[in-house]
Design an enzyme around this catalytic site. Structure first.
Site, PDB file in Angstrom:
ATOM      1  N   ARG A  46       0.765  -1.331   0.062  1.00 51.25           N
ATOM      2  CA  ARG A  46       0.037  -0.169  -0.049  1.00 51.25           C
ATOM      3  C   ARG A  46       0.829   1.102  -0.140  1.00 51.25           C
ATOM      4  NH1 ARG A  46      -4.850  -1.762   4.541  1.00 51.25           N
ATOM      5  NH2 ARG A  46      -5.301  -3.732   3.408  1.00 51.25           N
ATOM      6  N   ARG A  85       2.274   1.007  10.201  1.00 53.79           N
ATOM      7  CA  ARG A  85       1.759   1.353   8.929  1.00 53.79           C
ATOM      8  C   ARG A  85       2.670   1.347   8.172  1.00 53.79           C
ATOM      9  NH1 ARG A  85      -3.250   3.465   8.033  1.00 53.79           N
ATOM     10  NH2 ARG A  85      -3.528   4.108  10.131  1.00 53.79           N
TER      11      ARG A  85
END
Length: 427
Positions: free
Chosen positions: A261, A276
């Protein structure tokens, strides 16, 4: 994707559903374009029929020696041959506009989803497990991890921000978590293990509702393929374009894959640590079922994710997302949030959603009800994070930390780590 027929039948209900998502009324615009599109289709069909009819009449007129009529018919056919492609282009462009509008609209929230503007209005449904009590100040994983093998600096050196090199005993823990999740969900809960492609085409991304909405959050290769942001994309598209027998349902798939991502939509969030990342591993669950069974399947799937947390002895809570926090393709979502002592907060570690027929319409994935020979219905699709390896690793570090910087390995993971009971910091 939305059912245009339902919008025609009850535009007010559709606008009300979109209003729960915080969107302005859109049904009137869709229906205006739809009406124009259907008018063009009618004009096109009538024009094609007249062209065919006039073409036959030309021969008949010539056979009868009626040259005047033949010439008039030929002129009419010539005009139609010029006009019909123009109508066809207009109709195609309008149909594409309608599809683009529908593709950009989020799923309709289930009636049970609580209304709310943001995550602050999510609803806590239950809390499981006791929070750990330390006689020392708990550390954040970003401070606890480096002596154990979380190498943030080398990850940045190799690839840039939001990449981490995982080495030594933490690499073993990372591998163990993925294998534990895969074995538990396939062995204890009956999901079929799959090893899917990590690169997919446009149709797969569109079918799983990631395109066109989330293109900026994805990585695309030079040949036009996309790196999957989650195995949901590959697993859900297994049934794209298929007509399944009802007795073949439910289908339940599980896969351990790398996920990629760009995090374009999360700039500035969790820039420190391992929560993240641009690249991470996840054990993903996907179910394909009938409309009647999808709500029960949603509860079952969430229960499977909870079982993972309970086997690892981690305290967590189940949250129902409100309309303002609901994902684009979801009709209803339960998030599981694990307690992180270093942050003194619960953080999302799993998300389980029912998409109902939203993805199935984009994929044209259907089933034939038992006893019927012609009719088909769209399947319902569900997806859930069985175990996000990086976030689970963070939870184990923070909940299992000891005063000397070591970390207790959960009992369930020890068989996957050669019996290792403790992660010990480098001295």
């Amino acid at each position: 994707m939305h059912d245009l027929r339902l919008i025609r039948e009850n535009p007010d209900a559709f606008d009300a559903a979109m209003a729960r998502r915080g969107l302005d009324p859109v049904a009137a615009d869709i229906l205006s374009r739809d009406e124009a599109n259907r008018a063009l289709l009618t004009e096109l069909q009538q024009g094609q029929a007249r062209r065919n009819e006039a073409s036959k009449a030309i021969g008949q007129a010539k056979a009868q020696g009626d040259e005047e009529t033949a010439q008039a018919l030929m002129a009419e056919v010539g005009d139609l041959k010029k006009r019909l492609p123009e109508i066809e282009d207009e109709q195609k462009a309008l149909a594409e506009q309608i599809e683009a509008i529908l593709a950009a609209l989020p799923n309709i929230p289930a009636e049970a989803v609580p209304d709310g503007a943001s995550e602050d209005e999510n609803v806590e449904l239950k809390t499981i497990g006791d929070l750990p009590a330390f006689d020392f100040e708990a550390k954040d994983h970003a401070d606890l991890g480096p002596p154990l093998g979380l190498d943030f600096e080398t990850g940045v050196k190799l690839s840039g921000a939001r990449f981490t090199l995982v080495r030594g005993q933490i690499a073993k823990l990372h591998r163990a978590l993925g294998q534990f999740g895969l074995v538990t969900l396939s062995g204890d809960h009956g999901y079929e293990e799959v090893y899917p492609p990590l690169l997919v085409n446009d149709e797969s991304m569109y079918g799983a509702d990631k395109l066109p909405k989330f293109a900026e959050d994805l990585f695309q290769t030079t040949d036009g393929r996309w790196l999957i942001p989650t195995a949901e994309v590959s697993l859900t598209n297994i049934v794209r374009g298929d007509i399944l027998a009802e007795d073949a349902l439910p289908l339940r798939f599980v896969a351990l894959t790398s996920c990629f991502r760009s995090e374009a939509g999360a700039a500035g969030k969790d820039t420190r640590g391992y929560i993240r990342q641009h690249q991470f591993e996840k054990v993903e669950m996907v179910s394909i079922t009938t409309p009647e069974a999808s709500d029960a399947e949603h509860e079952r799937m969430t229960g499977c994710a909870e079982d993972i947390l309970e086997k690892l002895g981690l305290p967590y809570r189940r949250i129902e997302l409100c309309t303002g926090d609901l994902g684009f393709g979801a009709a209803r979502t339960y998030d599981l949030e694990v307690w992180l002592p270093g942050q003194g907060a619960y953080r999302e570690i799993s998300s389980c959603s029912t998409c109902r027929d939203f993805q199935a319409r984009r994929m044209n994935a259907r089933y034939r009800p038992e006893g019927e020979t012609k009719g088909t219905r769209f399947v319902h699709t569900l997806n859930g994070s069985g175990l996000v390896v990086g976030r689970m690793l963070v939870a184990i570090l923070e909940n299992g930390q000891q005063a000397d910087g070591s970390v207790i390995v959960p009992d369930a993971l020890r068989p996957y780590m050669g019996g290792m009971e403790l992660l010990e910091p480098a001295r």
